[in-house]
Design a protein around this motif. Structure first.
Motif, PDB file in Angstrom:
ATOM      1  N   SER A  74      50.735  31.418  53.050  1.00  0.00           N
ATOM      2  CA  SER A  74      50.052  32.032  51.681  1.00  0.00           C
ATOM      3  C   SER A  74      48.456  30.659  52.368  1.00  0.00           C
ATOM      4  O   SER A  74      47.946  30.113  52.017  1.00  0.00           O
ATOM      5  N   ARG A  75      47.297  31.877  52.002  1.00  0.00           N
ATOM      6  CA  ARG A  75      45.688  31.178  52.192  1.00  0.00           C
ATOM      7  C   ARG A  75      45.274  31.117  51.043  1.00  0.00           C
ATOM      8  O   ARG A  75      44.768  32.154  50.086  1.00  0.00           O
ATOM      9  N   ASP A  76      45.221  30.016  49.798  1.00  0.00           N
ATOM     10  CA  ASP A  76      43.644  30.163  48.623  1.00  0.00           C
ATOM     11  C   ASP A  76      42.673  30.608  49.251  1.00  0.00           C
ATOM     12  O   ASP A  76      41.667  29.150  49.759  1.00  0.00           O
ATOM     13  N   VAL A  77      42.691  31.138  48.943  1.00  0.00           N
ATOM     14  CA  VAL A  77      40.487  31.679  48.725  1.00  0.00           C
ATOM     15  C   VAL A  77      39.700  32.029  47.688  1.00  0.00           C
ATOM     16  O   VAL A  77      40.959  32.424  47.298  1.00  0.00           O
ATOM     17  N   ARG A  78      38.935  31.173  47.763  1.00  0.00           N
ATOM     18  CA  ARG A  78      38.150  31.055  46.097  1.00  0.00           C
ATOM     19  C   ARG A  78      36.890  31.260  46.124  1.00  0.00           C
ATOM     20  O   ARG A  78      36.331  30.970  47.481  1.00  0.00           O
ATOM     21  N   LEU A  79      36.488  32.264  45.390  1.00  0.00           N
ATOM     22  CA  LEU A  79      34.788  32.381  45.420  1.00  0.00           C
ATOM     23  C   LEU A  79      34.258  31.618  43.948  1.00  0.00           C
ATOM     24  O   LEU A  79      34.343  31.890  42.929  1.00  0.00           O
ATOM     25  N   TYR A  80      33.329  30.616  44.806  1.00  0.00           N
ATOM     26  CA  TYR A  80      32.195  30.613  43.955  1.00  0.00           C
ATOM     27  C   TYR A  80      31.067  30.631  43.164  1.00  0.00           C
ATOM     28  O   TYR A  80      30.419  30.791  44.724  1.00  0.00           O
ATOM     29  N   LEU A  81      30.276  31.169  42.165  1.00  0.00           N
ATOM     30  CA  LEU A  81      28.815  31.342  41.840  1.00  0.00           C
ATOM     31  C   LEU A  81      28.127  30.062  41.605  1.00  0.00           C
ATOM     32  O   LEU A  81      28.953  29.678  40.367  1.00  0.00           O
ATOM     33  N   ASP A  82      27.482  29.766  41.285  1.00  0.00           N
ATOM     34  CA  ASP A  82      27.135  28.284  40.949  1.00  0.00           C
ATOM     35  C   ASP A  82      27.603  27.320  40.440  1.00  0.00           C
ATOM     36  O   ASP A  82      27.571  26.815  38.747  1.00  0.00           O
ATOM     37  N   PHE A 121      37.628  33.297  40.836  1.00  0.00           N
ATOM     38  CA  PHE A 121      39.001  34.007  41.433  1.00  0.00           C
ATOM     39  C   PHE A 121      39.311  32.441  42.736  1.00  0.00           C
ATOM     40  O   PHE A 121      38.836  32.216  43.123  1.00  0.00           O
ATOM     41  N   SER A 122      40.880  33.056  42.369  1.00  0.00           N
ATOM     42  CA  SER A 122      41.830  32.139  43.244  1.00  0.00           C
ATOM     43  C   SER A 122      42.868  33.682  44.115  1.00  0.00           C
ATOM     44  O   SER A 122      43.050  34.127  43.415  1.00  0.00           O
ATOM     45  N   SER A 123      42.366  33.575  45.263  1.00  0.00           N
ATOM     46  CA  SER A 123      43.522  34.600  45.695  1.00  0.00           C
ATOM     47  C   SER A 123      44.733  34.389  45.204  1.00  0.00           C
ATOM     48  O   SER A 123      45.732  35.532  45.652  1.00  0.00           O
ATOM     49  N   LEU A 124      45.348  33.119  44.819  1.00  0.00           N
ATOM     50  CA  LEU A 124      46.432  33.372  44.695  1.00  0.00           C
ATOM     51  C   LEU A 124      47.251  33.768  43.341  1.00  0.00           C
ATOM     52  O   LEU A 124      48.578  34.672  43.675  1.00  0.00           O
ATOM     53  N   ASP A 125      46.258  34.147  42.838  1.00  0.00           N
ATOM     54  CA  ASP A 125      46.379  34.698  40.939  1.00  0.00           C
ATOM     55  C   ASP A 125      45.643  35.577  40.550  1.00  0.00           C
ATOM     56  O   ASP A 125      45.683  36.400  39.895  1.00  0.00           O
ATOM     57  N   GLU A 126      44.729  35.870  41.628  1.00  0.00           N
ATOM     58  CA  GLU A 126      43.727  37.336  41.050  1.00  0.00           C
ATOM     59  C   GLU A 126      44.221  38.121  40.663  1.00  0.00           C
ATOM     60  O   GLU A 126      43.513  38.493  39.794  1.00  0.00           O
ATOM     61  N   TYR A 127      45.006  38.646  41.445  1.00  0.00           N
ATOM     62  CA  TYR A 127      46.186  39.915  40.588  1.00  0.00           C
ATOM     63  C   TYR A 127      46.247  40.019  39.353  1.00  0.00           C
ATOM     64  O   TYR A 127      46.046  40.754  39.151  1.00  0.00           O
ATOM     65  N   ARG A 128      46.505  38.627  38.750  1.00  0.00           N
ATOM     66  CA  ARG A 128      46.688  39.220  37.547  1.00  0.00           C
ATOM     67  C   ARG A 128      45.988  39.186  36.734  1.00  0.00           C
ATOM     68  O   ARG A 128      46.031  40.291  36.174  1.00  0.00           O
ATOM     69  N   TYR A 129      44.870  39.483  36.801  1.00  0.00           N
ATOM     70  CA  TYR A 129      43.363  38.878  36.059  1.00  0.00           C
ATOM     71  C   TYR A 129      43.021  40.628  36.141  1.00  0.00           C
ATOM     72  O   TYR A 129      42.372  40.987  34.982  1.00  0.00           O
ATOM     73  N   HIS A 130      43.097  40.916  38.151  1.00  0.00           N
ATOM     74  CA  HIS A 130      42.410  42.266  37.833  1.00  0.00           C
ATOM     75  C   HIS A 130      43.222  43.488  37.320  1.00  0.00           C
ATOM     76  O   HIS A 130      42.795  44.362  36.911  1.00  0.00           O
ATOM     77  N   GLU A 131      44.898  43.191  37.785  1.00  0.00           N
ATOM     78  CA  GLU A 131      45.783  44.590  37.279  1.00  0.00           C
ATOM     79  C   GLU A 131      45.434  44.024  35.572  1.00  0.00           C
ATOM     80  O   GLU A 131      45.323  45.346  34.571  1.00  0.00           O
TER      81      GLU A 131
END
Length: 389
Positions: free
Chosen positions: A133-141, A146-156
């Motif tokens: 698994s690859r941990d992809v993360r997006l940062y704004l300023d 999100f972190s791709s490892l657990d973003e599904y918890r947030y969005h679900e």
């Protein structure tokens, strides 16, 4: 100044101050609105420095052209050219320096970085681990989105409770990464989705970057999706089209004046006008553990806007304890549930939702105020609560 026009000392000082203030005004406006978006922070500063050196050299050569001897004129020219060459050399190495300096702010390697009209966008990715698994993360300023490892918890948790009601037409406010949109589009009976996000650059990155489009499952290429690049408050205020059955509010935290308006009674009232009869709204509301005053201010704001609110929270390891609010019109609270026709979910279950409604008493402050445009108390709450975290 006396070289330009002979005058009393007081008048010379006044002229000098006027020019100084005028220059400061022009520079103060030009840097954030022109130089910073075009050149970036470091190169923008170097451009300002080069402009100052060039103007100083030209003025010195012109003002003192009669009093300077040949050696003096040569010295001025050499100093000007040398200063510009030094700044030009610094500009040539600015980009690798910025990359190195920026990388020190992030745990994992930066795979994409850009500055849009509104913010700095950074995408990082950890090397593939032993679980593939690859941990992809997006940062704004600098703020983690999100972190791709657990973003599904947030969005679900954000999307599927609101989709338990009618959802033929769906509005998503924010969510330019396309992850909430991905969850909405998993319902085959969704006919139309309008996504409104301020920054078109974030949407374009989510549409075109392989690691992001893979995670949002190409949501922006779905024919059912309409994307609008606009401020959510302005768009909602001016919208006059068909109402929506479900609204997903996935906006940045209210830690600035620009975002605080999106957590006000007025904003929720505007969005409520676009709900179809029986429609529902889900709002991401921050952390009820780290920022309980802000969280419950959102609940109060929805209620003061005339909606019945159901607060709930789940654990998202990258963020900690994270809260949401489900709201609808009418005296009866909306049912916090998952549609029988919902797709298979990795995290959210009816049992998890039942537990999500329970809040510890030490996380429910007394007498929390709703935020308004005239009194954006949530901005003060937010700045006070996150100190130390």
């Amino acid at each position: 100044v006396q070289q330009i026009r002979r005058q009393e000392a007081a008048g010379a000082v006044a002229d000098l101050s006027a020019v100084d203030y005028g220059g400061a005004l022009v520079g103060g406006l030009a840097f954030p609105f022109l130089l910073l978006p075009v050149f970036g922070l470091l190169q923008g500063a170097l451009v300002v420095g080069a402009l100052n050196v060039a103007v100083a050299g030209l003025l010195a050569g012109w003002l003192f052209r009669r009093s300077l001897r040949r050696r003096g004129r040569v010295a001025v020219a050499v100093a000007t050219v040398g200063g510009l060459a030094l700044l030009g050399g610094a500009a040539a190495f600015a980009e690798p320096f910025e990359v190195t300096a920026r990388q020190r702010l992030y745990r994992y390697p930066i795979v994409h970085a850009e500055r849009s009209r509104f913010q700095e966008i950074v995408l990082t990715a950890a090397p593939v681990d032993r679980w593939r698994s690859r941990d992809v993360r997006l940062y704004l300023d600098g703020d983690l989105q999100f972190s791709s490892l657990d973003e599904y918890r947030y969005h679900e948790s954000l999307v599927h409770p609101v989709m338990a009601g009618k959802h033929r037409r769906v509005l998503v406010l924010g969510g330019g990464d396309g992850l909430a949109l991905r969850e909405v589009l998993r319902y085959s009976d969704v006919e139309h989705v309008t996504l409104v996000d301020l920054d078109a650059a974030v949407v374009e990155l989510a549409r075109t970057h392989d690691w992001l489009s893979e995670r949002n499952r190409g949501a922006f290429d779905d024919d059912r999706v309409e994307v609008v690049a606009a401020d959510a408050f302005t768009w909602a205020r001016d919208y006059e089209g068909e109402p929506f059955d479900a609204v997903v509010v996935d906006l940045p935290d209210p830690d600035s004046t620009e975002t605080a308006k999106l957590y006000t009674v007025e904003f929720y009232g505007i969005v409520d006008r676009h709900l179809a009869p029986g429609g529902r709204m889900a709002v991401q509301a921050g952390s009820p553990f780290f920022a309980p005053w802000s969280y419950w201010s959102v609940v109060s704001g929805l209620e003061e806007a005339g909606l019945t609110a159901v607060p709930y929270h789940v654990d998202v390891p990258s963020f900690g304890d994270w809260g949401f609010v489900l709201a609808s019109r009418g005296p009866a609270p909306p049912a916090l549930d998952i549609s029988q026709g919902a797709p298979e979910l990795r995290f959210l279950t009816p049992a998890v939702l039942d537990a999500s409604r329970v809040f510890a008493p030490d996380r429910i402050p007394d007498e929390v105020e709703a935020s308004t445009l005239l009194d954006p108390v949530i901005l003060d709450y937010q700045r006070r609560e996150w100190v130390g975290y």
